[in-house]
Write a protein that holds these residues in place. Structure first.
Motif, short mmCIF file in Angstrom:
data_model
loop_
_atom_site.label_atom_id
_atom_site.label_comp_id
_atom_site.label_asym_id
_atom_site.label_seq_id
_atom_site.Cartn_x
_atom_site.Cartn_y
_atom_site.Cartn_z
N GLY A 16 0.91 -1.25 -0.06
CA GLY A 16 0.01 -0.06 -0.07
C GLY A 16 0.79 1.19 0.02
N SER A 17 0.31 2.29 -0.48
CA SER A 17 1.19 3.58 -0.15
C SER A 17 0.20 4.68 0.22
CB SER A 17 1.25 3.89 -2.08
OG SER A 17 2.18 5.34 -1.85
N SER A 18 1.10 5.57 0.86
CA SER A 18 0.29 6.73 1.45
C SER A 18 -0.08 7.67 0.40
CB SER A 18 1.12 7.41 2.58
OG SER A 18 2.27 7.95 2.09
N GLN A 19 0.06 7.60 -0.62
CA GLN A 19 -0.46 8.29 -1.82
C GLN A 19 -1.48 7.68 -2.72
OE1 GLN A 19 3.31 9.47 -4.11
NE2 GLN A 19 4.36 10.46 -2.16
N PRO A 20 -2.29 8.53 -3.41
CA PRO A 20 -3.20 7.86 -4.39
C PRO A 20 -2.69 6.96 -5.35
CG PRO A 20 -3.53 10.47 -4.22
CD PRO A 20 -2.21 10.00 -3.48
N ALA A 21 -3.04 6.30 -6.03
CA ALA A 21 -2.68 5.33 -7.14
C ALA A 21 -1.64 5.91 -8.05
CB ALA A 21 -3.71 4.48 -7.69
N GLN A 22 -0.28 5.65 -8.04
CA GLN A 22 0.52 6.15 -9.21
C GLN A 22 1.40 4.76 -9.37
OE1 GLN A 22 2.72 8.99 -6.99
NE2 GLN A 22 1.21 10.43 -7.15
N ALA A 23 2.18 5.18 -10.29
CA ALA A 23 3.29 4.07 -10.39
C ALA A 23 3.74 3.28 -9.59
CB ALA A 23 4.49 4.76 -11.42
N GLN A 24 3.60 1.93 -9.36
CA GLN A 24 4.05 1.08 -8.34
C GLN A 24 5.67 1.05 -8.15
OE1 GLN A 24 2.44 -2.74 -8.47
NE2 GLN A 24 0.11 -2.00 -8.77
N SER A 25 5.88 1.11 -6.89
CA SER A 25 7.39 1.19 -6.70
C SER A 25 7.93 -0.42 -6.70
CB SER A 25 7.62 1.78 -5.24
OG SER A 25 6.90 0.75 -4.39
N THR A 26 9.20 -0.34 -6.83
CA THR A 26 9.71 -1.81 -6.87
C THR A 26 10.04 -2.47 -5.47
OG1 THR A 26 11.08 -1.16 -8.78
CG2 THR A 26 12.02 -3.00 -7.59
N VAL A 27 9.57 -3.61 -5.33
CA VAL A 27 9.72 -4.54 -4.20
C VAL A 27 10.80 -5.54 -4.09
CG1 VAL A 27 8.87 -5.99 -2.38
CG2 VAL A 27 7.34 -4.10 -3.33
N THR A 28 11.94 -5.29 -3.30
CA THR A 28 13.09 -6.27 -3.39
C THR A 28 12.90 -7.36 -2.06
OG1 THR A 28 14.42 -4.49 -4.28
CG2 THR A 28 15.47 -6.60 -3.56
N ILE A 29 12.97 -8.70 -2.40
CA ILE A 29 12.92 -9.48 -1.47
C ILE A 29 14.31 -10.30 -1.54
CG2 ILE A 29 11.78 -11.56 -0.56
CD1 ILE A 29 9.30 -10.60 -1.79
N SER A 30 15.01 -10.29 -0.36
CA SER A 30 16.37 -10.93 -0.28
C SER A 30 16.64 -11.59 0.70
CB SER A 30 17.51 -9.73 -0.67
OG SER A 30 17.38 -8.73 0.46
N GLU A 31 17.75 -12.33 1.01
CA GLU A 31 17.97 -13.03 2.39
C GLU A 31 16.90 -13.91 2.75
OE1 GLU A 31 19.93 -10.69 5.28
OE2 GLU A 31 20.14 -8.94 3.73
N ILE A 32 16.37 -14.50 1.57
CA ILE A 32 15.15 -15.58 1.83
C ILE A 32 16.08 -16.97 2.59
CG2 ILE A 32 13.23 -16.97 0.86
CD1 ILE A 32 13.47 -14.77 -1.43
N ARG A 33 15.21 -17.03 3.55
CA ARG A 33 15.72 -18.43 4.16
C ARG A 33 14.57 -19.20 4.99
NH1 ARG A 33 21.12 -19.29 7.67
NH2 ARG A 33 20.51 -21.29 8.63
N VAL A 34 14.76 -20.46 4.80
CA VAL A 34 13.62 -21.46 5.35
C VAL A 34 14.51 -22.24 6.12
CG1 VAL A 34 11.91 -23.20 4.99
CG2 VAL A 34 11.99 -21.39 3.36
N ASP A 35 14.07 -22.60 7.40
CA ASP A 35 14.89 -23.35 8.36
C ASP A 35 13.85 -24.29 8.87
OD1 ASP A 35 17.50 -22.32 8.42
OD2 ASP A 35 16.87 -20.59 9.30
N TYR A 36 14.21 -25.62 8.89
CA TYR A 36 13.23 -26.60 9.46
C TYR A 36 13.86 -27.22 10.52
CZ TYR A 36 10.48 -30.86 9.57
OH TYR A 36 9.69 -31.92 9.90
N SER A 37 13.36 -27.34 11.76
CA SER A 37 13.56 -28.21 13.05
C SER A 37 12.74 -29.17 12.92
CB SER A 37 13.59 -27.36 14.27
OG SER A 37 14.56 -26.23 14.15
#
Length: 88
Positions: A16-37
């Motif tokens: 979501g953005s605090s501004q009215p609908a405009q061009a969407q910003s880029t989202v970067t997802i990094s350092e993804i990790r899944v640990d299973y015990s």
């Protein structure tokens, strides 16, 4: 099994953005990790960065052999780090 969970796990981000609908910003997802015990929990962690303010973030994942998709809200720290623990 952890590798299978890594392949199955999907992170969905609702922005979501605090501004009215405009061009969407880029989202970067990094350092993804899944640990299973074994027999205890699965821990998902990632760093989520965006030029816009992230108002809501969700994680959705499906355990191998289960047709249900689990969805849960995520809390994102000031540094962009998020973590979710799923008890097994």
């Amino acid at each position: 099994m952890c590798r299978v969970l890594c392949l199955i796990a999907t992170v969905l981000i609702t922005l979501g953005s605090s501004q009215p609908a405009q061009a969407q910003s880029t989202v970067t997802i990094s350092e993804i990790r899944v640990d299973y015990s074994f027999g205890e929990q699965i821990t998902f962690t990632a760093r989520i960065q965006s030029q816009s303010i992230i108002q809501e973030a969700m994680i959705a994942f499906q355990v191998q052999g289960d047709s249900n998709t689990r969805v849960a809200p995520l809390q994102i720290g000031a540094d962009g780090m998020t973590s979710y623990q799923y008890p097994v």
